[in-house]
Design a protein around this motif. Structure first.
Motif, PDB file in Angstrom:
ATOM      1  N   PRO A 170       0.802  -1.221   0.000  1.00  0.00           N
ATOM      2  CA  PRO A 170       0.000   0.000   0.000  1.00  0.00           C
ATOM      3  C   PRO A 170       0.836   1.272   0.000  1.00  0.00           C
ATOM      4  CG  PRO A 170      -0.910  -1.582   1.554  1.00  0.00           C
ATOM      5  CD  PRO A 170       0.377  -2.148   1.042  1.00  0.00           C
ATOM      6  N   SER A 171       1.983   1.283   0.681  1.00  0.00           N
ATOM      7  CA  SER A 171       2.795   2.494   0.710  1.00  0.00           C
ATOM      8  C   SER A 171       3.436   2.783  -0.639  1.00  0.00           C
ATOM      9  CB  SER A 171       3.877   2.380   1.780  1.00  0.00           C
ATOM     10  OG  SER A 171       4.793   1.365   1.455  1.00  0.00           O
ATOM     11  N   GLU A 172       3.620   1.754  -1.463  1.00  0.00           N
ATOM     12  CA  GLU A 172       4.234   1.963  -2.771  1.00  0.00           C
ATOM     13  C   GLU A 172       3.219   2.391  -3.818  1.00  0.00           C
ATOM     14  OE1 GLU A 172       5.862  -1.892  -3.424  1.00  0.00           O
ATOM     15  OE2 GLU A 172       7.824  -1.331  -2.698  1.00  0.00           O
ATOM     16  N   SER A 173       1.942   2.115  -3.610  1.00  0.00           N
ATOM     17  CA  SER A 173       0.974   2.357  -4.667  1.00  0.00           C
ATOM     18  C   SER A 173       0.073   3.536  -4.371  1.00  0.00           C
ATOM     19  CB  SER A 173       0.132   1.098  -4.883  1.00  0.00           C
ATOM     20  OG  SER A 173      -0.535   0.758  -3.679  1.00  0.00           O
ATOM     21  N   GLY A 174       0.427   4.389  -3.421  1.00  0.00           N
ATOM     22  CA  GLY A 174      -0.430   5.485  -3.033  1.00  0.00           C
ATOM     23  C   GLY A 174      -0.150   6.779  -3.759  1.00  0.00           C
ATOM     24  N   GLY A 175       0.380   6.751  -4.957  1.00  0.00           N
ATOM     25  CA  GLY A 175       0.627   7.976  -5.701  1.00  0.00           C
ATOM     26  C   GLY A 175       1.931   8.648  -5.320  1.00  0.00           C
ATOM     27  N   VAL A 212      14.671  23.136  -3.723  1.00  0.00           N
ATOM     28  CA  VAL A 212      13.224  23.247  -3.690  1.00  0.00           C
ATOM     29  C   VAL A 212      12.679  21.831  -3.547  1.00  0.00           C
ATOM     30  CG1 VAL A 212      11.131  23.919  -4.930  1.00  0.00           C
ATOM     31  CG2 VAL A 212      13.188  25.336  -5.111  1.00  0.00           C
ATOM     32  N   SER A 213      11.970  21.593  -2.445  1.00  0.00           N
ATOM     33  CA  SER A 213      11.353  20.286  -2.191  1.00  0.00           C
ATOM     34  C   SER A 213       9.897  20.342  -2.615  1.00  0.00           C
ATOM     35  CB  SER A 213      11.431  19.919  -0.714  1.00  0.00           C
ATOM     36  OG  SER A 213      12.752  19.702  -0.333  1.00  0.00           O
ATOM     37  N   ILE A 214       9.417  19.234  -3.181  1.00  0.00           N
ATOM     38  CA  ILE A 214       8.022  19.118  -3.593  1.00  0.00           C
ATOM     39  C   ILE A 214       7.415  17.940  -2.843  1.00  0.00           C
ATOM     40  CG2 ILE A 214       6.436  18.723  -5.508  1.00  0.00           C
ATOM     41  CD1 ILE A 214       8.741  19.645  -7.393  1.00  0.00           C
ATOM     42  N   GLY A 215       6.349  18.191  -2.091  1.00  0.00           N
ATOM     43  CA  GLY A 215       5.645  17.119  -1.417  1.00  0.00           C
ATOM     44  C   GLY A 215       4.755  16.387  -2.406  1.00  0.00           C
ATOM     45  N   VAL A 216       4.891  15.081  -2.495  1.00  0.00           N
ATOM     46  CA  VAL A 216       4.065  14.282  -3.397  1.00  0.00           C
ATOM     47  C   VAL A 216       2.940  13.620  -2.596  1.00  0.00           C
ATOM     48  CG1 VAL A 216       4.042  12.424  -5.108  1.00  0.00           C
ATOM     49  CG2 VAL A 216       6.015  13.954  -4.945  1.00  0.00           C
ATOM     50  N   THR A 217       3.286  12.963  -1.497  1.00  0.00           N
ATOM     51  CA  THR A 217       2.316  12.444  -0.536  1.00  0.00           C
ATOM     52  C   THR A 217       2.821  12.856   0.840  1.00  0.00           C
ATOM     53  OG1 THR A 217       3.423  10.322  -0.176  1.00  0.00           O
ATOM     54  CG2 THR A 217       1.827  10.425  -1.995  1.00  0.00           C
ATOM     55  N   ASP A 218       2.094  12.475   1.883  1.00  0.00           N
ATOM     56  CA  ASP A 218       2.555  12.780   3.240  1.00  0.00           C
ATOM     57  C   ASP A 218       3.883  12.116   3.546  1.00  0.00           C
ATOM     58  OD1 ASP A 218       0.331  14.325   3.702  1.00  0.00           O
ATOM     59  OD2 ASP A 218      -0.747  12.768   4.821  1.00  0.00           O
ATOM     60  N   THR A 219       4.181  11.019   2.835  1.00  0.00           N
ATOM     61  CA  THR A 219       5.410  10.268   3.118  1.00  0.00           C
ATOM     62  C   THR A 219       6.331  10.150   1.906  1.00  0.00           C
ATOM     63  OG1 THR A 219       4.270   8.198   2.653  1.00  0.00           O
ATOM     64  CG2 THR A 219       4.331   8.911   4.956  1.00  0.00           C
ATOM     65  N   SER A 220       6.239  11.070   0.971  1.00  0.00           N
ATOM     66  CA  SER A 220       7.192  11.064  -0.150  1.00  0.00           C
ATOM     67  C   SER A 220       7.368  12.481  -0.666  1.00  0.00           C
ATOM     68  CB  SER A 220       6.731  10.129  -1.270  1.00  0.00           C
ATOM     69  OG  SER A 220       5.548  10.601  -1.873  1.00  0.00           O
ATOM     70  N   ARG A 221       8.559  12.730  -1.173  1.00  0.00           N
ATOM     71  CA  ARG A 221       8.852  14.058  -1.717  1.00  0.00           C
ATOM     72  C   ARG A 221       9.957  13.950  -2.761  1.00  0.00           C
ATOM     73  NH1 ARG A 221      12.228  15.099   3.237  1.00  0.00           N
ATOM     74  NH2 ARG A 221      14.297  15.591   2.406  1.00  0.00           N
ATOM     75  N   VAL A 222      10.134  15.044  -3.506  1.00  0.00           N
ATOM     76  CA  VAL A 222      11.211  15.169  -4.476  1.00  0.00           C
ATOM     77  C   VAL A 222      11.959  16.450  -4.156  1.00  0.00           C
ATOM     78  CG1 VAL A 222      11.836  15.381  -6.910  1.00  0.00           C
ATOM     79  CG2 VAL A 222       9.855  13.998  -6.261  1.00  0.00           C
ATOM     80  N   ASP A 223      13.264  16.340  -3.910  1.00  0.00           N
ATOM     81  CA  ASP A 223      14.105  17.514  -3.707  1.00  0.00           C
ATOM     82  C   ASP A 223      14.804  17.828  -5.020  1.00  0.00           C
ATOM     83  OD1 ASP A 223      13.352  17.399  -1.071  1.00  0.00           O
ATOM     84  OD2 ASP A 223      15.351  16.996  -0.278  1.00  0.00           O
ATOM     85  N   ASN A 224      14.878  19.097  -5.328  1.00  0.00           N
ATOM     86  CA  ASN A 224      15.544  19.589  -6.528  1.00  0.00           C
ATOM     87  C   ASN A 224      16.616  20.557  -6.044  1.00  0.00           C
ATOM     88  OD1 ASN A 224      13.443  18.625  -8.675  1.00  0.00           O
ATOM     89  ND2 ASN A 224      12.287  19.487  -6.984  1.00  0.00           N
ATOM     90  N   THR A 225      17.883  20.200  -6.229  1.00  0.00           N
ATOM     91  CA  THR A 225      18.963  20.974  -5.621  1.00  0.00           C
ATOM     92  C   THR A 225      20.007  21.409  -6.635  1.00  0.00           C
ATOM     93  OG1 THR A 225      20.242  18.982  -5.098  1.00  0.00           O
ATOM     94  CG2 THR A 225      18.682  19.760  -3.413  1.00  0.00           C
ATOM     95  N   ALA A 226      20.680  22.502  -6.294  1.00  0.00           N
ATOM     96  CA  ALA A 226      21.839  22.984  -7.043  1.00  0.00           C
ATOM     97  C   ALA A 226      22.907  23.311  -6.006  1.00  0.00           C
ATOM     98  CB  ALA A 226      21.483  24.211  -7.866  1.00  0.00           C
TER      99      ALA A 226
END
Length: 183
Positions: free
Chosen positions: A49-54, A144-158
């Motif tokens: 379930p944690s892998e398939s929640g978007g 700049v971090s982007i929250g995707v779900t409550d338990t996942s995110r994407v960081d974009n760094t330079a």
């Protein structure tokens, strides 16, 4: 002409091994009879379930940006790594000077959300339709971090150069391009 004992032994061994190609499924038992049933492969996905929640678990960091994005941001490379629990794709931005040159990264965190961001100087923001946060570090880097779900995110760094204004501009442009392809 006499047959060599080595050739005769090799032929006998080959014949013995050729008779041992049949496989029986199940567990071995003392009677020699198979005790289990054969398992048929299924096409069912094996996600939790944690892998398939978007979240970001199904994404590959170097596949998020389109080639046009990479070219538009003037990035080169695209090396995939795992760094401190994140799946990362690292690019290079070559500026006019060393101070204007950066390692630019897309960092996928499968089990750590935006609220778990552990940096100083966090500024909440929106990135497209996602909640986000920008941050800087004393060494000149920016993210700049982007929250995707409550338990996942994407960081974009330079990071790497000393021109923090340029680093923040690159991180923001990268985040904008990445956000368009997130669930």
């Amino acid at each position: 002409m006499r047959s060599s004992p080595v050739v005769a032994t090799a032929v006998a061994l080959f014949a013995l091994l050729a008779g041992c190609t049949e496989q029986t499924s199940g567990d071995p038992s003392a009677s020699g009879e198979p005790t289990g049933t054969s398992e048929q492969p299924t096409d069912e996905p094996t996600t939790t379930p944690s892998e398939s929640g978007g979240g970001v678990a199904d994404l590959q960091p170097c596949d998020i940006l389109e080639p046009a994005d990479v070219q538009g941001l003037q990035l080169t490379g695209g090396e995939e790594k795992e760094v401190s629990g994140a799946r990362v794709c690292r690019y290079r931005y070559e500026g006019a000077t060393l101070n204007d040159s950066f390692t630019v990264s897309v960092e996928l965190f499968d089990g750590i959300g935006l609220d778990d961001l552990n940096v100083d100087d966090i500024q909440p923001m929106k990135v497209g339709g996602h909640d986000g946060a920008s941050f800087t570090d004393p060494g000149g880097g920016c993210g700049v971090s982007i929250g995707v779900t409550d338990t996942s995110r994407v960081d974009n760094t330079a990071v790497g150069g000393e021109n923090q204004e340029l680093a923040c501009r690159l991180a923001t442009q990268l985040a904008t391009a990445v956000e368009k392809r997130l669930p």
